[in-house]
Scaffold this motif. Structure first.
Motif, short mmCIF file in Angstrom:
data_model
loop_
_atom_site.label_atom_id
_atom_site.label_comp_id
_atom_site.label_asym_id
_atom_site.label_seq_id
_atom_site.Cartn_x
_atom_site.Cartn_y
_atom_site.Cartn_z
N SER A 1 0.87 -7.17 13.67
CA SER A 1 -0.15 -8.10 13.18
C SER A 1 -1.07 -8.48 14.33
CB SER A 1 0.49 -9.37 12.62
OG SER A 1 1.37 -9.09 11.56
N CYS A 2 -2.30 -8.73 14.00
CA CYS A 2 -3.27 -9.22 14.98
C CYS A 2 -4.12 -10.28 14.28
CB CYS A 2 -4.15 -8.10 15.49
SG CYS A 2 -5.55 -8.67 16.48
N SER A 3 -4.06 -11.50 14.81
CA SER A 3 -4.82 -12.60 14.23
C SER A 3 -5.88 -13.07 15.19
CB SER A 3 -3.88 -13.76 13.88
OG SER A 3 -2.98 -13.39 12.85
N ALA A 4 -7.07 -13.28 14.68
CA ALA A 4 -8.17 -13.81 15.46
C ALA A 4 -8.31 -15.29 15.18
CB ALA A 4 -9.45 -13.08 15.13
N ARG B 1 1.65 8.41 8.24
CA ARG B 1 2.75 7.54 8.68
C ARG B 1 2.31 6.10 8.91
NH1 ARG B 1 4.97 8.40 13.43
NH2 ARG B 1 3.15 9.43 14.36
N PHE B 2 1.08 5.91 9.32
CA PHE B 2 0.56 4.57 9.60
C PHE B 2 -0.44 4.18 8.52
CE2 PHE B 2 1.04 4.44 14.54
CZ PHE B 2 2.36 4.83 14.41
N THR B 3 -0.45 2.91 8.20
CA THR B 3 -1.39 2.34 7.26
C THR B 3 -1.99 1.09 7.89
OG1 THR B 3 -0.04 3.11 5.40
CG2 THR B 3 -1.75 1.48 4.91
N VAL B 4 -3.29 0.91 7.72
CA VAL B 4 -3.94 -0.29 8.25
C VAL B 4 -4.56 -1.07 7.11
CG1 VAL B 4 -6.14 0.91 8.72
CG2 VAL B 4 -5.54 -1.18 9.99
N PHE B 5 -4.41 -2.38 7.13
CA PHE B 5 -5.07 -3.21 6.14
C PHE B 5 -5.39 -4.56 6.75
CE2 PHE B 5 -1.18 -5.58 5.08
CZ PHE B 5 -0.19 -4.70 5.47
N ARG B 6 -6.29 -5.25 6.13
CA ARG B 6 -6.87 -6.45 6.73
C ARG B 6 -6.97 -7.55 5.69
NH1 ARG B 6 -12.69 -5.99 9.83
NH2 ARG B 6 -13.46 -8.08 9.40
N ASP B 7 -6.71 -8.75 6.13
CA ASP B 7 -6.88 -9.95 5.30
C ASP B 7 -8.04 -10.74 5.88
OD1 ASP B 7 -6.73 -12.46 4.09
OD2 ASP B 7 -4.56 -12.36 3.90
N ASN B 8 -9.20 -10.64 5.27
CA ASN B 8 -10.39 -11.30 5.80
C ASN B 8 -10.25 -12.82 5.79
OD1 ASN B 8 -11.91 -8.93 6.36
ND2 ASN B 8 -12.42 -8.76 4.17
N LYS C 1 -7.69 -14.53 6.39
CA LYS C 1 -6.83 -14.95 7.50
C LYS C 1 -7.29 -14.40 8.84
CE LYS C 1 -2.65 -15.38 4.66
NZ LYS C 1 -1.24 -14.93 4.48
N ASN C 2 -8.39 -13.66 8.86
CA ASN C 2 -8.86 -13.02 10.10
C ASN C 2 -7.74 -12.24 10.77
OD1 ASN C 2 -11.47 -14.00 9.84
ND2 ASN C 2 -11.09 -15.81 11.12
N THR C 3 -7.01 -11.51 9.97
CA THR C 3 -5.83 -10.79 10.46
C THR C 3 -5.87 -9.34 10.00
OG1 THR C 3 -4.48 -12.81 10.43
CG2 THR C 3 -3.31 -10.71 10.41
N VAL C 4 -5.47 -8.47 10.92
CA VAL C 4 -5.35 -7.05 10.61
C VAL C 4 -3.91 -6.63 10.89
CG1 VAL C 4 -6.08 -6.28 12.92
CG2 VAL C 4 -6.36 -4.76 10.96
#
Length: 121
Positions: free
Chosen positions: A21-24, A66-73, A75-78
């Motif tokens: 997780s990465c939160s801004a 194998r990897f999936t990326v998704f983002r929650d705008n 929460k400013n989180t990817v």
């Protein structure tokens, strides 16, 4: 000032899974891209995945499927969901965000501190 904080790294056996997780946070007006990079031992940093507010893509051929990326705008989180991990996925994973701060006039790049992922064979 805006800052990025990654979490979710750790030690896992080959074939295992992890979710990063990465939160801004901070005085953020708008975030354009939020991307994941990684840098393995003795290797150059490579982009693994990229997201915009409406789209996402895996950019590294070695992790496609194998990897999936998704983002929650909201929460400013990817997130980076990693399955079927291999020893060659061992690296420090970094988050990068291209964002504009409140009161700012231009977009700037920000980096997180990185989170270690170690995959044992």
């Amino acid at each position: 000032q805006a800052q990025l904080v990654e979490s979710g790294g750790g030690l896992v056996q080959a074939g295992g899974s992890l979710r990063l997780s990465c939160s801004a946070s901070g005085r953020i007006s708008r975030i354009a891209a939020m991307d994941w990079y990684r840098q393995g031992p003795g290797k150059q940093r490579e982009k693994v995945a990229s997201t915009t507010r409406v789209d996402s893509t895996i950019t590294a051929d070695s992790v496609k499927g194998r990897f999936t990326v998704f983002r929650d705008n909201a929460k400013n989180t990817v997130y980076l969901q990693m399955v079927k991990l291999k020893p060659e996925d061992t690296a420090v994973y970094y988050c990068n965000a291209n964002l504009m701060e409140i009161g700012g006039y231009t977009y700037r790049d920000y980096w997180g501190q990185g989170t270690q992922v170690t995959v044992s064979s």
